[in-house]
Design a protein around this motif. Sequence first.
Motif, PDB file in Angstrom:
ATOM      1  N   ASP A  79       0.882  -1.154  -0.081  1.00  0.00           N
ATOM      2  CA  ASP A  79       0.226   0.020   0.001  1.00  0.00           C
ATOM      3  C   ASP A  79       0.939   1.161   0.010  1.00  0.00           C
ATOM      4  O   ASP A  79       1.824   1.183   0.586  1.00  0.00           O
ATOM      5  CB  ASP A  79      -0.827   0.176   1.405  1.00  0.00           C
ATOM      6  CG  ASP A  79      -2.008   1.086   1.239  1.00  0.00           C
ATOM      7  OD1 ASP A  79      -1.916   1.861   0.154  1.00  0.00           O
ATOM      8  OD2 ASP A  79      -2.817   1.005   2.114  1.00  0.00           O
ATOM      9  N   PHE A  80       0.582   2.269  -0.607  1.00  0.00           N
ATOM     10  CA  PHE A  80       1.427   3.713  -0.759  1.00  0.00           C
ATOM     11  C   PHE A  80       0.574   4.874  -0.716  1.00  0.00           C
ATOM     12  O   PHE A  80       1.086   5.855  -1.096  1.00  0.00           O
ATOM     13  CB  PHE A  80       2.396   3.362  -1.832  1.00  0.00           C
ATOM     14  CG  PHE A  80       1.818   3.175  -3.335  1.00  0.00           C
ATOM     15  CD1 PHE A  80       1.172   4.039  -4.011  1.00  0.00           C
ATOM     16  CD2 PHE A  80       1.921   1.630  -3.689  1.00  0.00           C
ATOM     17  CE1 PHE A  80       0.678   3.831  -5.381  1.00  0.00           C
ATOM     18  CE2 PHE A  80       1.295   1.402  -4.989  1.00  0.00           C
ATOM     19  CZ  PHE A  80       0.613   2.260  -5.789  1.00  0.00           C
ATOM     20  N   ARG A  81      -0.639   4.403  -0.109  1.00  0.00           N
ATOM     21  CA  ARG A  81      -1.741   5.597  -0.081  1.00  0.00           C
ATOM     22  C   ARG A  81      -1.332   6.779   0.859  1.00  0.00           C
ATOM     23  O   ARG A  81      -1.300   7.809   0.622  1.00  0.00           O
ATOM     24  CB  ARG A  81      -3.070   5.432   0.009  1.00  0.00           C
ATOM     25  CG  ARG A  81      -3.734   4.567  -1.069  1.00  0.00           C
ATOM     26  CD  ARG A  81      -5.138   3.920  -0.647  1.00  0.00           C
ATOM     27  NE  ARG A  81      -4.986   2.793   0.305  1.00  0.00           N
ATOM     28  CZ  ARG A  81      -5.888   2.020   0.720  1.00  0.00           C
ATOM     29  NH1 ARG A  81      -7.149   2.392   0.524  1.00  0.00           N
ATOM     30  NH2 ARG A  81      -5.703   1.112   1.596  1.00  0.00           N
ATOM     31  N   ASN A  82      -0.490   6.275   1.759  1.00  0.00           N
ATOM     32  CA  ASN A  82       0.041   7.397   2.910  1.00  0.00           C
ATOM     33  C   ASN A  82       1.386   7.799   2.424  1.00  0.00           C
ATOM     34  O   ASN A  82       1.696   8.735   3.225  1.00  0.00           O
ATOM     35  CB  ASN A  82       0.118   6.373   4.105  1.00  0.00           C
ATOM     36  CG  ASN A  82      -1.268   6.027   4.933  1.00  0.00           C
ATOM     37  OD1 ASN A  82      -2.345   6.558   4.543  1.00  0.00           O
ATOM     38  ND2 ASN A  82      -1.121   5.060   5.863  1.00  0.00           N
ATOM     39  N   GLY A  83       1.825   7.429   1.559  1.00  0.00           N
ATOM     40  CA  GLY A  83       3.366   7.528   1.133  1.00  0.00           C
ATOM     41  C   GLY A  83       4.242   6.599   0.713  1.00  0.00           C
ATOM     42  O   GLY A  83       3.857   5.410   0.685  1.00  0.00           O
ATOM     43  N   ARG A  84       5.472   6.875   0.006  1.00  0.00           N
ATOM     44  CA  ARG A  84       6.184   5.952  -0.674  1.00  0.00           C
ATOM     45  C   ARG A  84       7.541   5.627   0.141  1.00  0.00           C
ATOM     46  O   ARG A  84       7.938   6.314   1.011  1.00  0.00           O
ATOM     47  CB  ARG A  84       6.866   6.433  -2.052  1.00  0.00           C
ATOM     48  CG  ARG A  84       5.484   6.788  -3.027  1.00  0.00           C
ATOM     49  CD  ARG A  84       4.955   7.885  -2.698  1.00  0.00           C
ATOM     50  NE  ARG A  84       3.955   8.394  -3.718  1.00  0.00           N
ATOM     51  CZ  ARG A  84       3.069   9.421  -3.628  1.00  0.00           C
ATOM     52  NH1 ARG A  84       3.176  10.285  -2.637  1.00  0.00           N
ATOM     53  NH2 ARG A  84       2.213   9.641  -4.672  1.00  0.00           N
ATOM     54  N   PRO A  85       7.998   4.391  -0.018  1.00  0.00           N
ATOM     55  CA  PRO A  85       9.413   3.973   0.551  1.00  0.00           C
ATOM     56  C   PRO A  85      10.232   5.230   0.315  1.00  0.00           C
ATOM     57  O   PRO A  85      10.395   5.933  -0.891  1.00  0.00           O
ATOM     58  CB  PRO A  85       9.628   2.718  -0.044  1.00  0.00           C
ATOM     59  CG  PRO A  85       8.468   2.062  -0.595  1.00  0.00           C
ATOM     60  CD  PRO A  85       7.651   3.603  -0.992  1.00  0.00           C
ATOM     61  N   SER A  86      11.133   5.401   1.279  1.00  0.00           N
ATOM     62  CA  SER A  86      12.371   6.343   0.880  1.00  0.00           C
ATOM     63  C   SER A  86      13.828   5.868   1.056  1.00  0.00           C
ATOM     64  O   SER A  86      14.669   6.645   1.438  1.00  0.00           O
ATOM     65  CB  SER A  86      11.901   7.606   1.721  1.00  0.00           C
ATOM     66  OG  SER A  86      12.092   7.588   3.350  1.00  0.00           O
ATOM     67  N   GLY A  87      13.994   4.512   1.660  1.00  0.00           N
ATOM     68  CA  GLY A  87      15.283   3.908   1.668  1.00  0.00           C
ATOM     69  C   GLY A  87      15.379   2.533   1.264  1.00  0.00           C
ATOM     70  O   GLY A  87      14.301   1.673   1.333  1.00  0.00           O
ATOM     71  N   LEU A  88      16.486   2.244   0.778  1.00  0.00           N
ATOM     72  CA  LEU A  88      16.892   0.943   0.329  1.00  0.00           C
ATOM     73  C   LEU A  88      18.153   0.443   0.816  1.00  0.00           C
ATOM     74  O   LEU A  88      18.971   0.971   1.111  1.00  0.00           O
ATOM     75  CB  LEU A  88      16.941   0.799  -1.416  1.00  0.00           C
ATOM     76  CG  LEU A  88      15.511   0.992  -1.999  1.00  0.00           C
ATOM     77  CD1 LEU A  88      15.781   1.168  -3.584  1.00  0.00           C
ATOM     78  CD2 LEU A  88      14.504   0.375  -1.655  1.00  0.00           C
ATOM     79  N   GLY A  89      18.196  -0.786   1.080  1.00  0.00           N
ATOM     80  CA  GLY A  89      19.301  -1.435   1.528  1.00  0.00           C
ATOM     81  C   GLY A  89      19.317  -3.086   1.314  1.00  0.00           C
ATOM     82  O   GLY A  89      18.413  -3.667   0.665  1.00  0.00           O
ATOM     83  N   THR A  90      20.457  -3.722   1.659  1.00  0.00           N
ATOM     84  CA  THR A  90      20.621  -5.124   1.222  1.00  0.00           C
ATOM     85  C   THR A  90      20.975  -5.763   2.439  1.00  0.00           C
ATOM     86  O   THR A  90      21.653  -5.457   3.279  1.00  0.00           O
ATOM     87  CB  THR A  90      21.690  -5.456   0.218  1.00  0.00           C
ATOM     88  OG1 THR A  90      22.885  -4.994   0.552  1.00  0.00           O
ATOM     89  CG2 THR A  90      21.225  -4.927  -1.266  1.00  0.00           C
ATOM     90  N   THR A  91      20.362  -7.194   2.553  1.00  0.00           N
ATOM     91  CA  THR A  91      20.770  -8.067   3.697  1.00  0.00           C
ATOM     92  C   THR A  91      22.122  -8.752   3.412  1.00  0.00           C
ATOM     93  O   THR A  91      22.376  -8.793   2.302  1.00  0.00           O
ATOM     94  CB  THR A  91      19.700  -8.937   4.080  1.00  0.00           C
ATOM     95  OG1 THR A  91      19.481  -9.895   2.869  1.00  0.00           O
ATOM     96  CG2 THR A  91      18.350  -8.414   4.292  1.00  0.00           C
TER      97      THR A  91
END
Length: 307
Positions: free
Chosen positions: A85-97
């Motif tokens: 769901d992204f109605r409240n806003g979008r992701p703003s960070g990415l990383g890797t495990t």
Amino acid sequence: MTQRVPIRVMVLLGLLAGILGCGTGPRAAPDAIWGERGVLDGMLARPRAITIDAQDRLYVVDFTARIQVFDLDGNYRGPTWTTPDFRNGRPSGLGTTRDGNLIVCDSHYHCLRIYSPSGELLDTFGGQAGSRPGEFGYISDAVQDADGFIYLSEFDPNHRISKLDASGKFVATWGRPGIEPGEFSRLRALALGPDGLLYAADACNHRIQVFTKDGQLVRIFGGSGSEPGQLQYPYDLAFDAEGMLIVAEYGNHRVQRFSPTGESLGIWGSRGRQPGQLANPWALAVDRFGRVHIVDTENHRVQRIRF
């Protein structure tokens, strides 16, 4: 619609930008520029975060909440997916495990989502808004160390760093809103240094704060301004192959290279639309060849450089 320009043409444009003085530093010209504004696969709409995994997959999330996969030359490889769901806003960070999966900071939904490289949702950590242990506000970034611990940064309302174990269980937290050492104002990004320390981009305090992995403050550098060594809204940071820190400055429309102790070693970029110029860069990543991939947000593109 703008036609996609081949990489070899962009290299020539980058060389021209260097001649014209659009960037400063050891190598002023970008060696590649890619991206065009749009919502189709391979296009970008205000890209806001980037990461590169050990298999040279380059992930980008943009303002439409799409996570897309590219190669290191900007060729779209797929797949593309969005968070639930992204109605409240979008992701703003990415990383890797450490085992090669993708961490997505689902900022407005107060959680981390772990995806396989093919876009399969594997796990979710958090999800409850709040300030108690295990609850989160706006999560801006996350990194995992070799021991499996995950460190995530938050701003509104908590302005802190939290430490989780590999299963997502709360371990520790530090920081609070403010301007004093150890306090944060719009904590935007984290990076683990080769020295074993945790570097934090304290954006609205225009500085980098450095901590041990247990939260002890080691040093601070930066300060508001546009001179070498100063910062204006540092939004992301990453280490290069030589162990130097690269910082994306949203407010100064540039990236700056620092020693781990905070000595300025070079500046690249200036405000504008031409090759070698940037418009509010949000993020960057460094590949295994030492090239810096800069998310040129308001130009809807990525520029690749070597310091």
